[in-house]
Design a protein around this motif. Structure first.
Motif, PDB file in Angstrom:
ATOM      1  N   GLN A  34      13.331   0.952   3.396  1.00 48.89           N
ATOM      2  CA  GLN A  34      13.086   1.184   4.817  1.00 48.89           C
ATOM      3  C   GLN A  34      13.846   0.201   5.700  1.00 48.89           C
ATOM      4  O   GLN A  34      13.683   0.209   6.913  1.00 48.89           O
ATOM      5  CB  GLN A  34      11.583   1.088   5.090  1.00 48.89           C
ATOM      6  N   ALA A  35      14.659  -0.637   5.083  1.00 49.65           N
ATOM      7  CA  ALA A  35      15.492  -1.617   5.788  1.00 49.65           C
ATOM      8  C   ALA A  35      16.651  -1.959   4.860  1.00 49.65           C
ATOM      9  O   ALA A  35      16.596  -1.653   3.656  1.00 49.65           O
ATOM     10  CB  ALA A  35      14.677  -2.871   6.115  1.00 49.65           C
ATOM     11  N   PRO A  36      17.717  -2.570   5.394  1.00 55.02           N
ATOM     12  CA  PRO A  36      18.839  -2.940   4.523  1.00 55.02           C
ATOM     13  C   PRO A  36      18.411  -3.768   3.306  1.00 55.02           C
ATOM     14  O   PRO A  36      18.954  -3.594   2.219  1.00 55.02           O
ATOM     15  CB  PRO A  36      19.764  -3.724   5.453  1.00 55.02           C
ATOM     16  N   THR A  37      17.449  -4.650   3.498  1.00 52.07           N
ATOM     17  CA  THR A  37      16.835  -5.358   2.375  1.00 52.07           C
ATOM     18  C   THR A  37      15.391  -4.911   2.296  1.00 52.07           C
ATOM     19  O   THR A  37      14.645  -5.024   3.275  1.00 52.07           O
ATOM     20  CB  THR A  37      16.903  -6.882   2.559  1.00 52.07           C
ATOM     21  N   HIS A  38      15.002  -4.357   1.153  1.00 54.14           N
ATOM     22  CA  HIS A  38      13.618  -3.929   0.944  1.00 54.14           C
ATOM     23  C   HIS A  38      13.293  -4.179  -0.524  1.00 54.14           C
ATOM     24  O   HIS A  38      13.722  -3.450  -1.406  1.00 54.14           O
ATOM     25  CB  HIS A  38      13.440  -2.462   1.291  1.00 54.14           C
ATOM     26  N   VAL A  39      12.560  -5.266  -0.755  1.00 60.82           N
ATOM     27  CA  VAL A  39      12.208  -5.694  -2.102  1.00 60.82           C
ATOM     28  C   VAL A  39      10.690  -5.741  -2.213  1.00 60.82           C
ATOM     29  O   VAL A  39      10.009  -6.166  -1.276  1.00 60.82           O
ATOM     30  CB  VAL A  39      12.813  -7.093  -2.396  1.00 60.82           C
ATOM     31  N   LEU A  40      10.166  -5.290  -3.347  1.00 64.12           N
ATOM     32  CA  LEU A  40       8.743  -5.382  -3.623  1.00 64.12           C
ATOM     33  C   LEU A  40       8.491  -6.582  -4.521  1.00 64.12           C
ATOM     34  O   LEU A  40       9.228  -6.805  -5.482  1.00 64.12           O
ATOM     35  CB  LEU A  40       8.238  -4.117  -4.317  1.00 64.12           C
ATOM     36  N   VAL A  41       7.464  -7.352  -4.199  1.00 63.75           N
ATOM     37  CA  VAL A  41       7.077  -8.512  -4.999  1.00 63.75           C
ATOM     38  C   VAL A  41       5.656  -8.265  -5.489  1.00 63.75           C
ATOM     39  O   VAL A  41       4.763  -7.986  -4.681  1.00 63.75           O
ATOM     40  CB  VAL A  41       7.143  -9.816  -4.189  1.00 63.75           C
ATOM     41  N   ILE A  42       5.469  -8.361  -6.810  1.00 67.46           N
ATOM     42  CA  ILE A  42       4.164  -8.078  -7.394  1.00 67.46           C
ATOM     43  C   ILE A  42       3.710  -9.215  -8.307  1.00 67.46           C
ATOM     44  O   ILE A  42       4.541  -9.924  -8.872  1.00 67.46           O
ATOM     45  CB  ILE A  42       4.175  -6.760  -8.197  1.00 67.46           C
ATOM     46  N   VAL A  90       5.004  -7.275   4.294  1.00 68.97           N
ATOM     47  CA  VAL A  90       3.968  -6.281   4.569  1.00 68.97           C
ATOM     48  C   VAL A  90       3.258  -5.945   3.270  1.00 68.97           C
ATOM     49  O   VAL A  90       3.901  -5.803   2.228  1.00 68.97           O
ATOM     50  CB  VAL A  90       4.591  -4.984   5.150  1.00 68.97           C
ATOM     51  N   THR A  91       1.944  -5.786   3.344  1.00 66.64           N
ATOM     52  CA  THR A  91       1.197  -5.208   2.230  1.00 66.64           C
ATOM     53  C   THR A  91       0.234  -4.181   2.805  1.00 66.64           C
ATOM     54  O   THR A  91      -0.351  -4.384   3.868  1.00 66.64           O
ATOM     55  CB  THR A  91       0.468  -6.281   1.392  1.00 66.64           C
ATOM     56  N   ASN A  92       0.133  -3.065   2.121  1.00 68.06           N
ATOM     57  CA  ASN A  92      -0.776  -2.000   2.527  1.00 68.06           C
ATOM     58  C   ASN A  92      -2.001  -2.051   1.620  1.00 68.06           C
ATOM     59  O   ASN A  92      -1.867  -2.182   0.404  1.00 68.06           O
ATOM     60  CB  ASN A  92      -0.092  -0.633   2.394  1.00 68.06           C
ATOM     61  N   THR A  93      -3.174  -1.927   2.216  1.00 64.44           N
ATOM     62  CA  THR A  93      -4.414  -1.974   1.452  1.00 64.44           C
ATOM     63  C   THR A  93      -5.231  -0.733   1.753  1.00 64.44           C
ATOM     64  O   THR A  93      -5.717  -0.566   2.870  1.00 64.44           O
ATOM     65  CB  THR A  93      -5.222  -3.245   1.797  1.00 64.44           C
ATOM     66  N   GLY A  94      -5.340   0.132   0.780  1.00 66.65           N
ATOM     67  CA  GLY A  94      -6.140   1.340   0.906  1.00 66.65           C
ATOM     68  C   GLY A  94      -5.357   2.520   1.438  1.00 66.65           C
ATOM     69  O   GLY A  94      -4.253   2.380   1.978  1.00 66.65           O
ATOM     70  N   PRO A  95      -5.909   3.714   1.271  1.00 62.75           N
ATOM     71  CA  PRO A  95      -5.200   4.938   1.649  1.00 62.75           C
ATOM     72  C   PRO A  95      -4.890   5.053   3.135  1.00 62.75           C
ATOM     73  O   PRO A  95      -3.844   5.564   3.510  1.00 62.75           O
ATOM     74  CB  PRO A  95      -6.124   6.060   1.177  1.00 62.75           C
ATOM     75  N   GLN A  96      -5.777   4.569   4.013  1.00 59.61           N
ATOM     76  CA  GLN A  96      -5.493   4.677   5.443  1.00 59.61           C
ATOM     77  C   GLN A  96      -4.341   3.781   5.864  1.00 59.61           C
ATOM     78  O   GLN A  96      -3.712   4.025   6.892  1.00 59.61           O
ATOM     79  CB  GLN A  96      -6.741   4.379   6.267  1.00 59.61           C
ATOM     80  N   ALA A  97      -4.046   2.762   5.075  1.00 58.31           N
ATOM     81  CA  ALA A  97      -2.923   1.872   5.372  1.00 58.31           C
ATOM     82  C   ALA A  97      -1.648   2.341   4.698  1.00 58.31           C
ATOM     83  O   ALA A  97      -0.592   1.750   4.891  1.00 58.31           O
ATOM     84  CB  ALA A  97      -3.253   0.451   4.940  1.00 58.31           C
ATOM     85  N   GLY A  98      -1.732   3.373   3.863  1.00 60.50           N
ATOM     86  CA  GLY A  98      -0.543   3.905   3.210  1.00 60.50           C
ATOM     87  C   GLY A  98      -0.304   3.367   1.806  1.00 60.50           C
ATOM     88  O   GLY A  98       0.774   3.553   1.263  1.00 60.50           O
ATOM     89  N   GLN A  99      -1.296   2.714   1.204  1.00 60.55           N
ATOM     90  CA  GLN A  99      -1.109   2.214  -0.157  1.00 60.55           C
ATOM     91  C   GLN A  99      -1.086   3.394  -1.123  1.00 60.55           C
ATOM     92  O   GLN A  99      -2.038   4.175  -1.189  1.00 60.55           O
ATOM     93  CB  GLN A  99      -2.225   1.237  -0.548  1.00 60.55           C
ATOM     94  N   PRO A 117       4.755  -2.978  17.652  1.00 65.55           N
ATOM     95  CA  PRO A 117       4.092  -2.721  16.384  1.00 65.55           C
ATOM     96  C   PRO A 117       4.869  -1.716  15.542  1.00 65.55           C
ATOM     97  O   PRO A 117       5.588  -0.876  16.089  1.00 65.55           O
ATOM     98  CB  PRO A 117       2.738  -2.156  16.785  1.00 65.55           C
ATOM     99  N   PRO A 118       4.717  -1.807  14.211  1.00 65.95           N
ATOM    100  CA  PRO A 118       5.479  -0.921  13.337  1.00 65.95           C
ATOM    101  C   PRO A 118       4.919   0.489  13.260  1.00 65.95           C
ATOM    102  O   PRO A 118       5.629   1.391  12.856  1.00 65.95           O
ATOM    103  CB  PRO A 118       5.394  -1.614  11.979  1.00 65.95           C
ATOM    104  N   GLY A 119       3.665   0.712  13.592  1.00 70.96           N
ATOM    105  CA  GLY A 119       3.144   2.075  13.496  1.00 70.96           C
ATOM    106  C   GLY A 119       1.664   2.135  13.494  1.00 70.96           C
ATOM    107  O   GLY A 119       0.946   1.217  13.559  1.00 70.96           O
TER     108      GLY A 119
END
Length: 119
Positions: A34-42, A90-99, A117-119
């Motif tokens: 969603q951006a030129p750099t988009h990395v997930l950290v887990i 950013v982290t999404n938590t739960g279905p209403q947040a888009g997780q 705001p992003p959305g």
């Protein structure tokens, strides 16, 4: 968890474009950036959300955030001291947040101006 996509990546069962790894964290490029750099950290251990992780292992949450900053530095979004140009975590938590994957993951986004705001 055998049915968790990210746990399967940690186990090496599913390939990932890994950009950073520690003994407790894994960072890889998002397959739908969603951006030129988009990395997930887990975290390598399965924890569904940040709230559950902080209750189980607060130091691991610190390690995940530290890994996110290390990725930002590596990707040229920040310096060791956290200065410009900047990045978003950013982290999404739960279905209403888009997780959609129920394994805590931080999105490290940057490489373009971020609006709020992003959305």
């Amino acid at each position: 968890m055998s049915d968790c996509l990210f746990c399967r990546m940690v186990a090496g069962e599913i390939p990932a474009d890994v950009v950073h790894e520690t003994d407790r964290t894994l960072a890889f490029r998002d397959i739908n950036p969603q951006a030129p750099t988009h990395v997930l950290v887990i975290p390598k251990d399965h924890h569904a959300t940040a709230g559950l992780l902080v209750g189980a292992d607060p130091q691991l949450l610190v390690d995940v955030v530290a890994a996110a900053h290390a990725v930002a530095v590596q990707e040229g979004l920040a310096t060791e001291d956290g200065s410009e140009p900047g990045y978003r975590i950013v982290t999404n938590t739960g279905p209403q947040a888009g997780q959609t994957v129920h394994h805590l993951h931080l999105h490290v986004l940057g490489g373009r101006p971020m609006r709020w705001p992003p959305g």
